[in-house]
Design a protein around this motif. Structure first.
Motif, short mmCIF file in Angstrom:
data_model
loop_
_atom_site.label_atom_id
_atom_site.label_comp_id
_atom_site.label_asym_id
_atom_site.label_seq_id
_atom_site.Cartn_x
_atom_site.Cartn_y
_atom_site.Cartn_z
N UNK A 1 -0.18 4.92 5.17
CA UNK A 1 1.05 4.16 5.43
C UNK A 1 2.27 4.88 4.87
N UNK B 1 0.81 -1.23 0.00
CA UNK B 1 0.00 0.00 0.00
C UNK B 1 0.85 1.28 0.00
N UNK B 2 2.02 1.24 0.66
CA UNK B 2 2.86 2.45 0.75
C UNK B 2 3.42 2.85 -0.61
N UNK C 1 9.93 2.35 1.83
CA UNK C 1 9.97 2.39 3.30
C UNK C 1 10.34 1.07 3.98
#
Lengths: 366, 141
Positions: free
Chosen positions: A335, A305-306, A352
């Protein structure tokens, strides 16, 4: 302020002239662009290496048959330079794929434009789409948001390309019928277009138009999030939304970020065998089939999702009309926001989950 | 008579620190509740967030991760990655309105037997207050 190539021709024709020059002078081996299949205007993506075939190219068609990030990453790395005209979200998807070593930016001339959004596939490719498309071009030349575009496009804040070698102002450009300007953002773009006979000026995107569109898009985003109430009611609402899911996994198949050849969720790791069925039935007395549709979506959220670029392709292909893209966009914002990360903004910015800081989130682990 | 609620807490613990800490709690004859079901992994970074999601959706009342303190990972940096992934998962849970308080991550070293017992007791108390996970009964999942 950047170097800008000015061509006395409509934007579409100007870009095609430019590409023709690059192909005939052997600067690039070909170009990835949208093409018209027939007179009705149905489009696909194609790689054109013969300048004669450029007559079929329709680089700004408001449609996304696939997210071009997938195709482009399968075309790279190349030994000879190629060009690609893609939408800003496809470009961001491509950058995210390159970060995952699924492609290379080397030798790719990335051309993108300020995007007015795309029409859902069934609107664009259907009968009677001519009027909708005419209305679309009319609206974007005034910098307005066409009513017929994808919901996630209406709510998209990243309509200005990031990481493009050449940017073309299209949105809110009232002169796009009569002239064409190509904004050069990189040394590679300047070098490759050196021999092109044209007027060169210095200019940049009109920030007034950008700010105006951005304000509209942000308010549309709030509306969209409020409409999809998934974020309030927890598990019951998720069951309601994904209760329609047919379990085709089409959303992950078309996702520019989901590159895994063997998706974890389709592997034997999460297979159901008779023992699992029996145990579950003993506990619940009934089972959903196919199982694990909510699990698949939350799992995918945890995995990618990020990096979601919010292109909306997943929602568009969903046969059950589940607002997948809206959910992913909203969760992705949360996120990625933890790390001030904007997917596809910068190739140097690490994903990330691939990095960490020693001093962060110290409230965790107590 | 109403059946007494005994929570089931799926606990993924790292072999080098928390599992050894649990061992120490046992050999020191410290009391911790039977609700804790231990699953040994080589490193807390082996835990894909998907394991926690699956546990939650299949009806675990709580999910616990135990790992080495930051800086003490047997594989040097594994637990820093765990921490990021856990943060991402709790963010997803809170955005979707799911009960993120059913997830917990605790750093427990091999010498912290009493801390293991304390965390187990605390978390069990908390889950008892929250009540059973309604996903266990949900036949539409």
């Amino acid at each position: 302020m950047n170097k800008v190539i000015k061509i006395e021709n409509g934007t579409k024709q100007g870009v095609l002239n430019f590409l023709e020059h690059l192909i005939t002078t052997d600067k690039i081996s070909g170009v990835l662009t949208l093409r018209k299949i027939n007179e009705k205007g149905i489009c696909d993506y194609g790689f054109i290496s013969d300048a004669k075939e450029l007559k079929f190219a329709d680089p700004f068609a408001p449609v996304m048959p696939i997210n071009a990030a997938q195709t482009l990453s399968s075309l790279t790395p190349t030994t000879k330079p190629i060009a690609a005209i893609i939408k800003p979200c496809e470009l961001r998807g491509f950058v995210e794929r390159v970060k995952r070593v699924q492609g290379s930016m080397k030798n790719v001339l990335l051309i993108s434009y300020t995007c007015g959004g795309v029409l859902p596939l069934n609107t664009f490719q259907g009968d009677g789409s001519e009027k909708i498309i005419a209305d679309y071009y009319n609206a974007i030349s005034k910098g307005e948001t066409p009513g017929s575009i994808r919901p996630t496009c209406k709510a998209c804040e990243y309509f200005v390309p990031m990481m493009a070698d050449i940017t073309i102002p299209l949105l809110g450009n009232s002169e796009s019928e009569s002239e064409c300007s190509l904004i050069m953002n990189s040394e590679f773009a300047i070098q490759i277009s050196k021999e092109f006979q044209c007027e060169i000026i210095t200019s940049e995107l009109d920030s007034k138009i950008i700010d105006k569109v951005l304000a509209v898009r942000i308010s549309e985003k709030e509306k969209l999030y409020n409409k999809t109430k998934v974020t309030k009611d927890g598990l019951d609402e998720l069951v309601n939304i994904f209760g329609k899911c047919v379990g085709c996994h089409g959303c992950s198949r078309v996702c520019p970020i989901c590159y895994c050849v063997m998706c974890d969720f389709e592997s034997h790791n999460f297979d159901y065998n008779i023992e699992i069925f029996e145990t579950e039935l003993e506990q619940k007395g009934a089972l959903r089939l196919p199982p694990d549709t909510v699990f698949f979506q939350i799992g995918r959220l945890a995995h990618m999702s990020f990096s979601c670029v919010g292109c909306g392709q997943c929602e568009d292909v969903c046969p059950a009309n589940i607002p997948v893209a809206t959910i992913f966009k909203k969760v992705g914002e949360a996120t990625a926001g933890l790390f001030d990360y904007i997917p596809g903004k910068d190739l140097e910015e690490a994903i990330p989950v691939m990095i960490f800081k020693e001093e962060e989130f110290e409230e965790i682990g107590k | 008579m109403e059946k007494e609620f005994i929570p089931r807490i799926t606990s993924f613990v790292c072999k080098w620190c928390t599992y050894t800490g649990a061992d120490l709690a046992g050999t020191s004859r410290l009391q911790y509740p039977t609700s804790i079901i231990l699953l040994k992994v080589l490193c807390s970074s082996r835990i894909d967030p998907v394991f926690l999601i699956k546990s939650y959706l299949k009806g675990a009342d709580g999910v616990l991760i135990g790992g080495c303190h930051p800086g003490d990972c047997h594989y040097e940096t594994g637990n820093y990655h765990t921490r990021r992934r856990f943060k991402i998962l709790t963010e997803i849970f809170s955005t979707l309105g799911l009960p993120k308080e059913r997830l917990r991550l605790s750093w427990i070293s091999a010498s912290e037997g009493p801390k293991f017992a304390q965390v187990s007791n605390e978390f069990t108390d908390k889950i008892e207050n929250l009540g059973p996970n309604n996903a266990r009964e949900n036949m539409f999942l």
